[in-house]
Design a protein around this motif. Structure first.
Motif, mmCIF file in Angstrom:
data_model
loop_
_atom_site.group_PDB
_atom_site.id
_atom_site.type_symbol
_atom_site.label_atom_id
_atom_site.label_comp_id
_atom_site.label_asym_id
_atom_site.label_seq_id
_atom_site.Cartn_x
_atom_site.Cartn_y
_atom_site.Cartn_z
ATOM 1 N N PHE A 43 17.672 -6.233 25.481
ATOM 2 C CA PHE A 43 18.931 -5.783 24.887
ATOM 3 C C PHE A 43 19.547 -4.744 25.813
ATOM 4 C CE2 PHE A 43 15.630 -6.617 21.680
ATOM 5 C CZ PHE A 43 16.142 -7.795 21.164
ATOM 6 N N SER A 44 20.857 -4.598 25.768
ATOM 7 C CA SER A 44 21.512 -3.659 26.671
ATOM 8 C C SER A 44 21.356 -2.215 26.190
ATOM 9 C CB SER A 44 22.996 -4.017 26.806
ATOM 10 O OG SER A 44 23.609 -3.923 25.535
ATOM 11 N N SER A 45 20.982 -2.044 24.916
ATOM 12 C CA SER A 45 20.837 -0.683 24.386
ATOM 13 C C SER A 45 20.004 -0.726 23.110
ATOM 14 C CB SER A 45 22.216 -0.098 24.047
ATOM 15 O OG SER A 45 22.806 -0.850 22.996
ATOM 16 N N ALA A 46 19.587 0.441 22.659
ATOM 17 C CA ALA A 46 18.848 0.544 21.396
ATOM 18 C C ALA A 46 19.733 0.071 20.242
ATOM 19 C CB ALA A 46 18.391 1.982 21.153
ATOM 20 N N ALA A 47 21.016 0.388 20.341
ATOM 21 C CA ALA A 47 21.935 0.004 19.264
ATOM 22 C C ALA A 47 22.058 -1.519 19.177
ATOM 23 C CB ALA A 47 23.315 0.632 19.505
ATOM 24 N N GLU A 48 22.109 -2.172 20.363
ATOM 25 C CA GLU A 48 22.201 -3.627 20.357
ATOM 26 C C GLU A 48 20.925 -4.238 19.767
ATOM 27 O OE1 GLU A 48 24.183 -6.503 23.434
ATOM 28 O OE2 GLU A 48 22.020 -6.516 23.817
ATOM 29 N N ARG A 52 20.808 -6.722 16.546
ATOM 30 C CA ARG A 52 20.200 -8.066 16.559
ATOM 31 C C ARG A 52 19.150 -8.193 15.466
ATOM 32 N NH1 ARG A 52 20.142 -10.253 22.153
ATOM 33 N NH2 ARG A 52 22.308 -9.984 22.748
ATOM 34 N N PHE A 53 18.270 -7.192 15.379
ATOM 35 C CA PHE A 53 17.191 -7.258 14.388
ATOM 36 C C PHE A 53 17.754 -7.246 12.970
ATOM 37 C CE2 PHE A 53 12.887 -7.315 16.055
ATOM 38 C CZ PHE A 53 13.107 -7.158 17.417
ATOM 39 N N ALA A 54 18.847 -6.553 12.781
ATOM 40 C CA ALA A 54 19.451 -6.468 11.447
ATOM 41 C C ALA A 54 20.257 -7.727 11.121
ATOM 42 C CB ALA A 54 20.338 -5.235 11.355
ATOM 43 N N GLY A 55 20.394 -8.613 12.129
ATOM 44 C CA GLY A 55 21.156 -9.834 11.907
ATOM 45 C C GLY A 55 22.661 -9.607 11.922
ATOM 46 N N GLY A 59 22.325 -13.615 18.699
ATOM 47 C CA GLY A 59 21.709 -13.539 20.019
ATOM 48 C C GLY A 59 20.197 -13.676 19.933
ATOM 49 N N ASN A 60 19.588 -13.855 21.100
ATOM 50 C CA ASN A 60 18.145 -14.072 21.151
ATOM 51 C C ASN A 60 17.378 -12.775 20.923
ATOM 52 O OD1 ASN A 60 18.388 -16.870 21.939
ATOM 53 N ND2 ASN A 60 19.024 -16.121 23.954
ATOM 54 N N ILE A 61 16.220 -12.905 20.280
ATOM 55 C CA ILE A 61 15.317 -11.774 20.080
ATOM 56 C C ILE A 61 13.940 -12.111 20.648
ATOM 57 C CG2 ILE A 61 14.121 -10.353 18.365
ATOM 58 C CD1 ILE A 61 16.521 -10.788 16.487
ATOM 59 N N TYR A 62 13.448 -13.283 20.255
ATOM 60 C CA TYR A 62 12.055 -13.641 20.518
ATOM 61 C C TYR A 62 11.975 -15.163 20.435
ATOM 62 C CZ TYR A 62 6.936 -13.283 19.838
ATOM 63 O OH TYR A 62 5.573 -13.376 19.956
#
Ligand code: PLP
Length: 396
Positions: A43-48, A52-55, A59-62
């Motif tokens: 991810f480009s940042s902690a916020a991104e 992503r994790f919050a949906g 985008g891709n996570i895993y």
């Protein structure tokens, strides 16, 4: 040429989409689809990452959740089946498992054809039963039997058509009507025909199951599967289980299957062309009692096959007059044909269903499925048909 995205290809024909759908070309300008062998994505940042994790951000996570190569396969197969959505799985069996666990709960009920892949029967009878999901088995071609087996708790109707190994057919449109009248989903395992020969969603089915291991690969290399249907049913419920439980498809296997899809239509037509010649030859052979192939005029559902399918497929089964002993002798006398239970390969394969694919069934279950000891199944490959005939003639 620009990289046409999914919507651009909607107007194109089946063969074109089989070759091009789902490839979103990267900046490298590659012509063949890339493989993305990565377990995770940055991810480009902690916020991104948090978004992503919050949906909140796509985008891709895993790679247990999404992988670009797997997504290309899913988009392509969805287009070929005429489905809104497709999820790829680690095998055909995990496609069936994910569908059942994703959609059903304890107390629910399945009505299934008794003529299904042996392992699917075991899954229903042994493992789903343990979770309190009961299955009633009915004769595939008997529409009234399906109707009568439905209860208030019935959620799924499950079938393969043509069936393995006896090539019986279900009238998909008729069963879809019955399913929908009772608020059930019709699930069709489209392994034998593939979308190149039969498109069950267009006939009213709700969910398509694939063992990609078979014709989608087509060259006997990888194990994989897929589920196709609506975004709500497949994209939500089935995928929800899949990403949690984890039987997902690997990027490498997805790439192999993509290459398979590109030649699927050509190969299926070639399998059909060889199979009809073999079926006709077997039918007039003195050592043969009966041939099971939907392309033969003698097949009781030949008309339905012509209506519902655009080809008759590559599986030819037959009963020998000499029984099991003659079947094993025929198998052992082959020099070229592969003795293996797999099917959907360029290489012709031969098997004795009663002692292999359907060997784990009880004798009663086998009888219900019509699998006698005299039965031999050939998955007709792409070798010269004269060589296939000669290899069989030796043991007959
Ligand atoms: C092989 C097969 C399956 C199971 O697929 P796998 O990829 O082996 O798990 C399911 N249905 C049918 C009709 C099959 O032939």
């Amino acid at each position: 040429m620009s990289d046409p995205d999914k919507t651009d290809l909607d107007e194109y024909g089946f063969a074109t989409r089989a070759v091009r759908e789902g490839h979103h070309r990267t900046n490298e300008g590659e012509n063949s689809e890339p493989i993305f062998p990565t377990s995770s994505y940055v991810f480009s940042s902690a916020a991104e990452a948090a978004a992503r994790f919050a949906g909140e951000q796509a985008g891709n996570i895993y790679s247990r959740f999404t992988n670009p190569t797997v997504r290309t396969f899913e988009e392509r197969l969805a287009a070929m089946e005429g489905a809104e959505c497709c999820v790829a799985t680690a095998s055909g069996m995990s496609a069936i498992t994910a569908t059942c666990i994703g959609l059903l709960k304890t107390g629910d009920h399945i009505v299934s054809s008794s003529s299904i892949f042996g392992t699917t029967t075991v899954l229903f009878e042994r493992f789903l039963a343990k979770l309190g999901i009961e299955t009633t088995f009915v004769e595939l071609s008997d529409v009234n039997a399906w109707q009568h087996a439905i209860r208030a708790e019935t959620k799924l109707l499950f079938l393969e058509t043509p069936s393995n190994p006896l090539a019986e057919l279900a009238d998909i449109a008729a069963l879809a009507q019955i399913a929908h009248r009772h608020d059930c989903l019709l699930v069709v395992d489209n392994c034998f025909c593939t979308p190149a020969l039969q498109q069950p969603l267009a006939l009213g089915a709700d969910i398509i199951i694939h063992s990609a291991t078979k014709y989608l690969d087509g060259q006997g290399r990888c194990v994989g599967g897929a589920v196709c249907g609506t975004r709500e049913v497949v994209g939500d419920s089935v995928y929800g289980f899949l990403r949690t439980a984890g039987p997902t498809m690997s990027a490498f296997n997805a790439w192999v299957f993509l290459k398979g899809l590109e030649t699927l239509q050509l190969r299926m037509h070639a399998h059909c062309a060889n199979a009809i010649v073999l079926a006709q030859w077997l039918e007039q052979h003195a050592a043969v009692e009966r041939v099971y192939y939907p392309g033969l005029e003698s097949h009781p559902q030949h008309r339905l096959a012509k209506q519902q399918q655009t080809g008759f497929g590559g599986i030819v089964s037959f009963e020998l007059k000499g029984g099991k002993e003659a079947g094993w002798k025929l198998i052992d006398a082959t020099r070229m044909i592969s003795i293996t239970a797999n099917l959907g390969d360029t290489k012709t394969t031969i098997t004795h269903p009663a002692t292999t694919t359907h060997g784990r069934l009880t004798p009663e279950q086998r009888e219900a499925a019509g699998i006698s000891d005299r039965l031999v199944r050939i998955a007709v490959g792409l070798e010269d048909i004269e060589d296939i005939k000669a290899d069989l003639a030796r043991g007959m």
